[in-house]
Motif scaffolding. Structure first.
Motif, PDB file in Angstrom:
ATOM      1  N   ILE A 202      40.954  28.946  41.666  1.00  0.00           N
ATOM      2  CA  ILE A 202      39.496  28.898  41.802  1.00  0.00           C
ATOM      3  C   ILE A 202      38.928  29.271  40.443  1.00  0.00           C
ATOM      4  O   ILE A 202      39.074  30.411  39.990  1.00  0.00           O
ATOM      5  CB  ILE A 202      38.994  29.861  42.890  1.00  0.00           C
ATOM      6  CG1 ILE A 202      39.669  29.538  44.230  1.00  0.00           C
ATOM      7  CG2 ILE A 202      37.484  29.776  43.024  1.00  0.00           C
ATOM      8  CD1 ILE A 202      39.303  30.492  45.343  1.00  0.00           C
ATOM      9  N   PHE A 215      31.231  34.281  44.806  1.00  0.00           N
ATOM     10  CA  PHE A 215      32.638  34.640  44.744  1.00  0.00           C
ATOM     11  C   PHE A 215      32.880  36.082  45.194  1.00  0.00           C
ATOM     12  O   PHE A 215      34.001  36.578  45.106  1.00  0.00           O
ATOM     13  CB  PHE A 215      33.168  34.430  43.327  1.00  0.00           C
ATOM     14  CG  PHE A 215      33.034  33.009  42.877  1.00  0.00           C
ATOM     15  CD1 PHE A 215      33.952  32.062  43.296  1.00  0.00           C
ATOM     16  CD2 PHE A 215      31.979  32.607  42.080  1.00  0.00           C
ATOM     17  CE1 PHE A 215      33.831  30.731  42.902  1.00  0.00           C
ATOM     18  CE2 PHE A 215      31.848  31.290  41.682  1.00  0.00           C
ATOM     19  CZ  PHE A 215      32.766  30.341  42.096  1.00  0.00           C
ATOM     20  N   SER A 216      31.829  36.734  45.676  1.00  0.00           N
ATOM     21  CA  SER A 216      31.956  38.021  46.360  1.00  0.00           C
ATOM     22  C   SER A 216      31.525  37.898  47.809  1.00  0.00           C
ATOM     23  O   SER A 216      31.336  38.902  48.497  1.00  0.00           O
ATOM     24  CB  SER A 216      31.109  39.085  45.647  1.00  0.00           C
ATOM     25  OG  SER A 216      31.589  39.344  44.348  1.00  0.00           O
ATOM     26  N   LEU A 221      36.076  35.580  50.834  1.00  0.00           N
ATOM     27  CA  LEU A 221      37.167  36.536  50.627  1.00  0.00           C
ATOM     28  C   LEU A 221      38.151  36.502  51.791  1.00  0.00           C
ATOM     29  O   LEU A 221      39.371  36.530  51.588  1.00  0.00           O
ATOM     30  CB  LEU A 221      36.595  37.940  50.447  1.00  0.00           C
ATOM     31  CG  LEU A 221      35.616  38.124  49.282  1.00  0.00           C
ATOM     32  CD1 LEU A 221      35.137  39.565  49.211  1.00  0.00           C
ATOM     33  CD2 LEU A 221      36.253  37.719  47.966  1.00  0.00           C
ATOM     34  N   VAL A 224      40.248  33.280  51.636  1.00  0.00           N
ATOM     35  CA  VAL A 224      41.314  33.364  50.627  1.00  0.00           C
ATOM     36  C   VAL A 224      42.448  34.260  51.116  1.00  0.00           C
ATOM     37  O   VAL A 224      43.635  33.967  50.930  1.00  0.00           O
ATOM     38  CB  VAL A 224      40.735  33.886  49.296  1.00  0.00           C
ATOM     39  CG1 VAL A 224      41.861  34.207  48.311  1.00  0.00           C
ATOM     40  CG2 VAL A 224      39.791  32.856  48.699  1.00  0.00           C
ATOM     41  N   SER A 233      42.512  33.662  40.906  1.00  0.00           N
ATOM     42  CA  SER A 233      41.081  33.782  40.638  1.00  0.00           C
ATOM     43  C   SER A 233      40.863  33.715  39.143  1.00  0.00           C
ATOM     44  O   SER A 233      41.350  34.563  38.394  1.00  0.00           O
ATOM     45  CB  SER A 233      40.541  35.101  41.197  1.00  0.00           C
ATOM     46  OG  SER A 233      39.189  35.281  40.813  1.00  0.00           O
ATOM     47  N   ILE A 235      37.579  33.469  37.475  1.00  0.00           N
ATOM     48  CA  ILE A 235      36.121  33.448  37.530  1.00  0.00           C
ATOM     49  C   ILE A 235      35.565  34.181  36.316  1.00  0.00           C
ATOM     50  O   ILE A 235      35.916  35.340  36.060  1.00  0.00           O
ATOM     51  CB  ILE A 235      35.605  34.111  38.819  1.00  0.00           C
ATOM     52  CG1 ILE A 235      36.249  33.450  40.040  1.00  0.00           C
ATOM     53  CG2 ILE A 235      34.091  34.021  38.890  1.00  0.00           C
ATOM     54  CD1 ILE A 235      35.985  31.975  40.149  1.00  0.00           C
ATOM     55  N   LEU A 244      36.472  38.478  44.555  1.00  0.00           N
ATOM     56  CA  LEU A 244      37.557  37.516  44.715  1.00  0.00           C
ATOM     57  C   LEU A 244      38.763  37.915  43.862  1.00  0.00           C
ATOM     58  O   LEU A 244      39.911  37.651  44.237  1.00  0.00           O
ATOM     59  CB  LEU A 244      37.075  36.114  44.333  1.00  0.00           C
ATOM     60  CG  LEU A 244      38.119  34.989  44.393  1.00  0.00           C
ATOM     61  CD1 LEU A 244      38.638  34.814  45.805  1.00  0.00           C
ATOM     62  CD2 LEU A 244      37.524  33.687  43.871  1.00  0.00           C
ATOM     63  N   ASP A 245      38.509  38.566  42.731  1.00  0.00           N
ATOM     64  CA  ASP A 245      39.617  38.992  41.864  1.00  0.00           C
ATOM     65  C   ASP A 245      40.548  39.956  42.583  1.00  0.00           C
ATOM     66  O   ASP A 245      41.755  39.976  42.323  1.00  0.00           O
ATOM     67  CB  ASP A 245      39.066  39.661  40.600  1.00  0.00           C
ATOM     68  CG  ASP A 245      38.380  38.658  39.678  1.00  0.00           C
ATOM     69  OD1 ASP A 245      38.546  37.448  39.909  1.00  0.00           O
ATOM     70  OD2 ASP A 245      37.680  39.081  38.748  1.00  0.00           O
ATOM     71  N   ALA A 248      42.520  37.800  45.586  1.00  0.00           N
ATOM     72  CA  ALA A 248      43.448  36.758  45.138  1.00  0.00           C
ATOM     73  C   ALA A 248      44.810  37.361  44.800  1.00  0.00           C
ATOM     74  O   ALA A 248      44.932  38.545  44.490  1.00  0.00           O
ATOM     75  CB  ALA A 248      42.871  36.026  43.935  1.00  0.00           C
ATOM     76  N   ARG A 251      44.798  37.651  39.359  1.00  0.00           N
ATOM     77  CA  ARG A 251      43.507  37.579  38.687  1.00  0.00           C
ATOM     78  C   ARG A 251      43.731  37.342  37.207  1.00  0.00           C
ATOM     79  O   ARG A 251      44.531  38.036  36.567  1.00  0.00           O
ATOM     80  CB  ARG A 251      42.738  38.887  38.896  1.00  0.00           C
ATOM     81  CG  ARG A 251      41.321  38.858  38.331  1.00  0.00           C
ATOM     82  CD  ARG A 251      41.199  39.596  37.030  1.00  0.00           C
ATOM     83  NE  ARG A 251      39.841  39.506  36.500  1.00  0.00           N
ATOM     84  CZ  ARG A 251      39.468  39.978  35.326  1.00  0.00           C
ATOM     85  NH1 ARG A 251      40.352  40.578  34.546  1.00  0.00           N
ATOM     86  NH2 ARG A 251      38.221  39.838  34.903  1.00  0.00           N
TER      87      ARG A 251
END
Length: 399
Positions: A202, A215-216, A221, A224, A233, A235, A244-245, A248, A251
């Motif tokens: 992503i 992405f939060s 979340l 994923v 992730s 991003i 998301l970090d 995932a 990251r």
């Protein structure tokens, strides 16, 4: 109260709409939070489309220009609006009439994100135990990114530069705005359902906190976290850190770094293979040299270098021992023969036969007894006279 109707006693449409308006009016004034998906200004009236931050649900909001310009939010902004539900019975339409608009500040957004982060961490969505390792060389990479974005070019070009044979399955979606979270979720689910996809990336470039809010999103979340395919992730930049970090499996700081982490460099791998081959060759050569040295040392030993010589040496020892055995046996036999001869000589010296050979004779009675004196012999007794070689029978005669 519910309307009492039947097929024989129906009510007019206006009555139903008036009842609906009455029911909606009982809700009263409420505070609503959402994201402005669309904004249209017509004269002194502003028409807003307020979208739910998580679900794909929106509502029409009507407010005056004076109320709107107090905050003057842009499309995509998160706001909190004090509204009064309003149902227009004439047109049969529902809308929210805004009485006050407040922008959601950065501090409040951060506080909400921190609260969500603590909740998801307590559920174990951030734990290291659930992180899955990435494949060494993915056959197909699933990529979720913006349409025609620089993030897509960075990931694809850098990955193909490192491993030209790599393949991509690209799903383009909105990466900011009110519809971004939903589109990203659909793209992730589609790639996760594809059995050929080995890893999902992503990717999005940097942006403000508001731009990275999708992405939060809690729904994204959890989607994923439920994937069976490892998710990367990529991003924003190094300083950007959406939730998301944490969910995932890996990251990375930038989309370019994602290409470097998920695809090995073919040049580096070839160099590594060459290095390992050289190490294996050196190890094998060293082992062979050690074995050859041991073999040479073994072959240089006398028993191996000249085995006949060792046999001859052992034969010489056998011959020497045989000679010693014969000498010992001969000496023993000679000593034994001498002892026998001496014993024989003593026996012969003491034997009566030797005395008889010197001219003596032995007189014996008829019963074999030796005559020791003449008084023992009777007249006319038959006696045996024994000589050395023979004997003679005689009759005794006393005078």
């Amino acid at each position: 109260m519910a309307l009492e109707t039947s097929a024989e006693a129906p009510v007019p449409v206006r009555t139903v709409l008036q009842a609906v308006g009455g029911w909606i009016g009982k809700l009263g004034r409420v505070w609503v939070e959402g994201q402005i998906a669309e904004c249209k200004k017509r004269g002194n009236t502003v028409f807003l489309t307020l979208r739910d931050p998580i679900a794909a649900v929106s509502a029409q909001v009507i407010c005056s220009r004076q109320i709107f310009e107090v905050v003057n939010p842009a499309e995509g902004a998160r706001v909190v609006i004090f509204v009064k539900p309003d149902f227009n019975a004439t047109r049969g339409s529902f809308a929210l009439t805004a009485l006050e608009i407040r922008a959601v500040g950065i501090g409040e957004l951060l506080a909400r994100l921190e609260k969500l982060r603590r909740e998801l961490a307590a559920e174990g969505l951030f734990s290291r135990e659930r992180k899955r390792p990435l494949p060494f060389l993915p056959g197909v990479i699933g990529l979720v990114c913006g349409r025609g974005s620089a993030a897509e070019r960075d990931v694809v070009q850098n990955a193909q530069r490192r491993w030209p044979a790599v393949r991509f399955r690209i799903e383009q979606s909105a990466v900011q705005g009110p519809y971004a979270a939903g589109e990203v979720i659909e793209a992730v689910k589609k790639l996760d359902a594809d059995p050929e996809v080995d890893v999902i990336v992503i990717a999005r470039g940097g942006g403000s906190l508001e731009d990275l809010l999708p992405f939060s999103d809690e729904s994204l979340l959890r989607a994923v976290a439920a994937c069976r395919t490892p998710v990367v992730s990529a991003i924003g930049h190094e300083q950007d850190s959406p939730l998301l970090d944490h969910v995932a499996d890996l990251r990375v700081s930038t989309p370019t770094d994602a290409a470097k982490r998920i695809v090995p460099d073919v040049a580096e791998q070839l160099a590594l293979v060459t290095q390992l081959r050289d190490r294996a060759r050196r190890c094998m050569r060293g082992w062979l040299d050690r074995e050859q040295a041991w073999l040479d040392a073994t072959r240089s030993r006398p028993a191996i270098a000249d085995p006949v010589r060792e046999i001859e040496r052992q034969a010489e020892q056998v011959d020497a021992l045989a000679r010693r055995a014969r000498q010992c046996l001969d000496a023993s036999l000679t000593r034994a023969g001498d002892d026998i001869a001496h014993t024989k000589a003593r026996l012969l010296a003491l034997s009566p036969a030797a005395t008889l050979r010197r001219g003596y004779a032995i007189a014996q009675h008829a019963d074999g007894g030796v005559v020791r004196s003449a008084a023992e012999v009777s007249g006319g007794e038959l006696l045996t006279i024994r000589f050395a070689e023979d004997e003679l029978t005689v009759h005794a005669d006393h005078e």
